[in-house]
Every structure is written in C-alpha cells, then in structure tokens.
Scaffold this motif. Sequence first.
Motif, short mmCIF file in Angstrom:
data_model
loop_
_atom_site.label_atom_id
_atom_site.label_comp_id
_atom_site.label_asym_id
_atom_site.label_seq_id
_atom_site.Cartn_x
_atom_site.Cartn_y
_atom_site.Cartn_z
N MET A 1 -50.67 49.73 50.02
CA MET A 1 -51.50 48.98 49.11
C MET A 1 -50.65 48.40 47.97
O MET A 1 -50.91 47.29 47.53
N ALA A 4 -49.07 45.15 48.96
CA ALA A 4 -50.09 44.08 49.00
C ALA A 4 -50.41 43.59 47.60
O ALA A 4 -50.51 42.38 47.37
N THR A 77 -42.35 41.49 55.29
CA THR A 77 -43.34 41.74 54.24
C THR A 77 -44.57 40.86 54.44
O THR A 77 -45.70 41.31 54.27
N ALA A 80 -46.64 42.30 57.16
CA ALA A 80 -47.28 43.53 56.70
C ALA A 80 -48.48 43.22 55.81
O ALA A 80 -49.53 43.87 55.91
N LEU A 81 -48.34 42.21 54.97
CA LEU A 81 -49.45 41.80 54.10
C LEU A 81 -50.61 41.27 54.94
O LEU A 81 -51.77 41.65 54.71
N GLY A 83 -51.25 41.97 58.02
CA GLY A 83 -51.81 43.12 58.72
C GLY A 83 -52.71 43.95 57.83
O GLY A 83 -53.79 44.38 58.24
N TYR A 84 -52.26 44.18 56.60
CA TYR A 84 -53.05 44.95 55.66
C TYR A 84 -54.38 44.26 55.36
O TYR A 84 -55.43 44.89 55.32
N LEU A 85 -54.33 42.94 55.17
CA LEU A 85 -55.54 42.20 54.84
C LEU A 85 -56.51 42.15 56.01
O LEU A 85 -57.73 42.18 55.80
N GLU A 87 -56.62 44.42 58.48
CA GLU A 87 -56.93 45.78 58.92
C GLU A 87 -58.37 46.16 58.60
O GLU A 87 -59.06 46.79 59.39
N ASN A 88 -58.83 45.78 57.45
CA ASN A 88 -60.19 46.12 57.03
C ASN A 88 -61.12 44.92 57.04
O ASN A 88 -62.16 44.93 56.40
#
Length: 107
Positions: A1, A4, A77, A80-81, A83-85, A87-88
């Motif tokens: 987090m 992000a 990076t 990854a960002l 993917g993080y965004l 993911e949910n």
Amino acid sequence: MSIAIKALAALAHETRLTIFRMLVQAGESGVPAGQLAKELCIPNATLSFHLKELTHAELVIARQESRFIYYSANFTTMNALIGYLTENCCAGTPCGNVEVCCDEKNS
C-alpha cells in the motif's frame, strides 16, 4: 500500500504525469534529461525537481551514459501499482467488459 500511495501522489501532478507518460512511451531505453526538458518545454531546475519526486516514488530509474543521464519508467513499479489497483477492483468480483461512450449522440 505504501508504494501505491507514493506512486499515486507523485503522479497526481500534471507535469509529473506528462513526464511519466513520455518515459513509458519511450520504453526501456529511456530519454536523456536534456531531451525531456526540450520536448516538454520545462526548465532544467523544474524538471530536476519533478524527476526527483518520480524517482523517490520508484516510478523512474536514472542511469548515466557518458555525460548524459537517461531516465526511464520503472515498469516493475508501474505494473505493481496497476496490480494493486485492480486487485480490489469491483469489490473482488469480476468486472467484465465496460463500455465507454464518448459520442454524445450515443449516450
């Protein structure tokens, strides 16, 4: 987090987003700082400040070749960002296809 948050904060500025987009389009080879300044009409000191912020957020990688410093997007990076965004996305349920209509006649 925390990655992000840093990345989104860095990209939440028009100039930094423009720089990052240019670096993404340039690919892994990157762009020399002087060319960035010239193409984007940004004074060197201002460009340096924005590149520092993007580097701090780990969105940009700098490398020196001879007398020039090349900047490139850090795709690790960035991915990854993304993917993080995603993911949910949609509260954990599949989102499916979303149609976007930009033509006022069809809206």
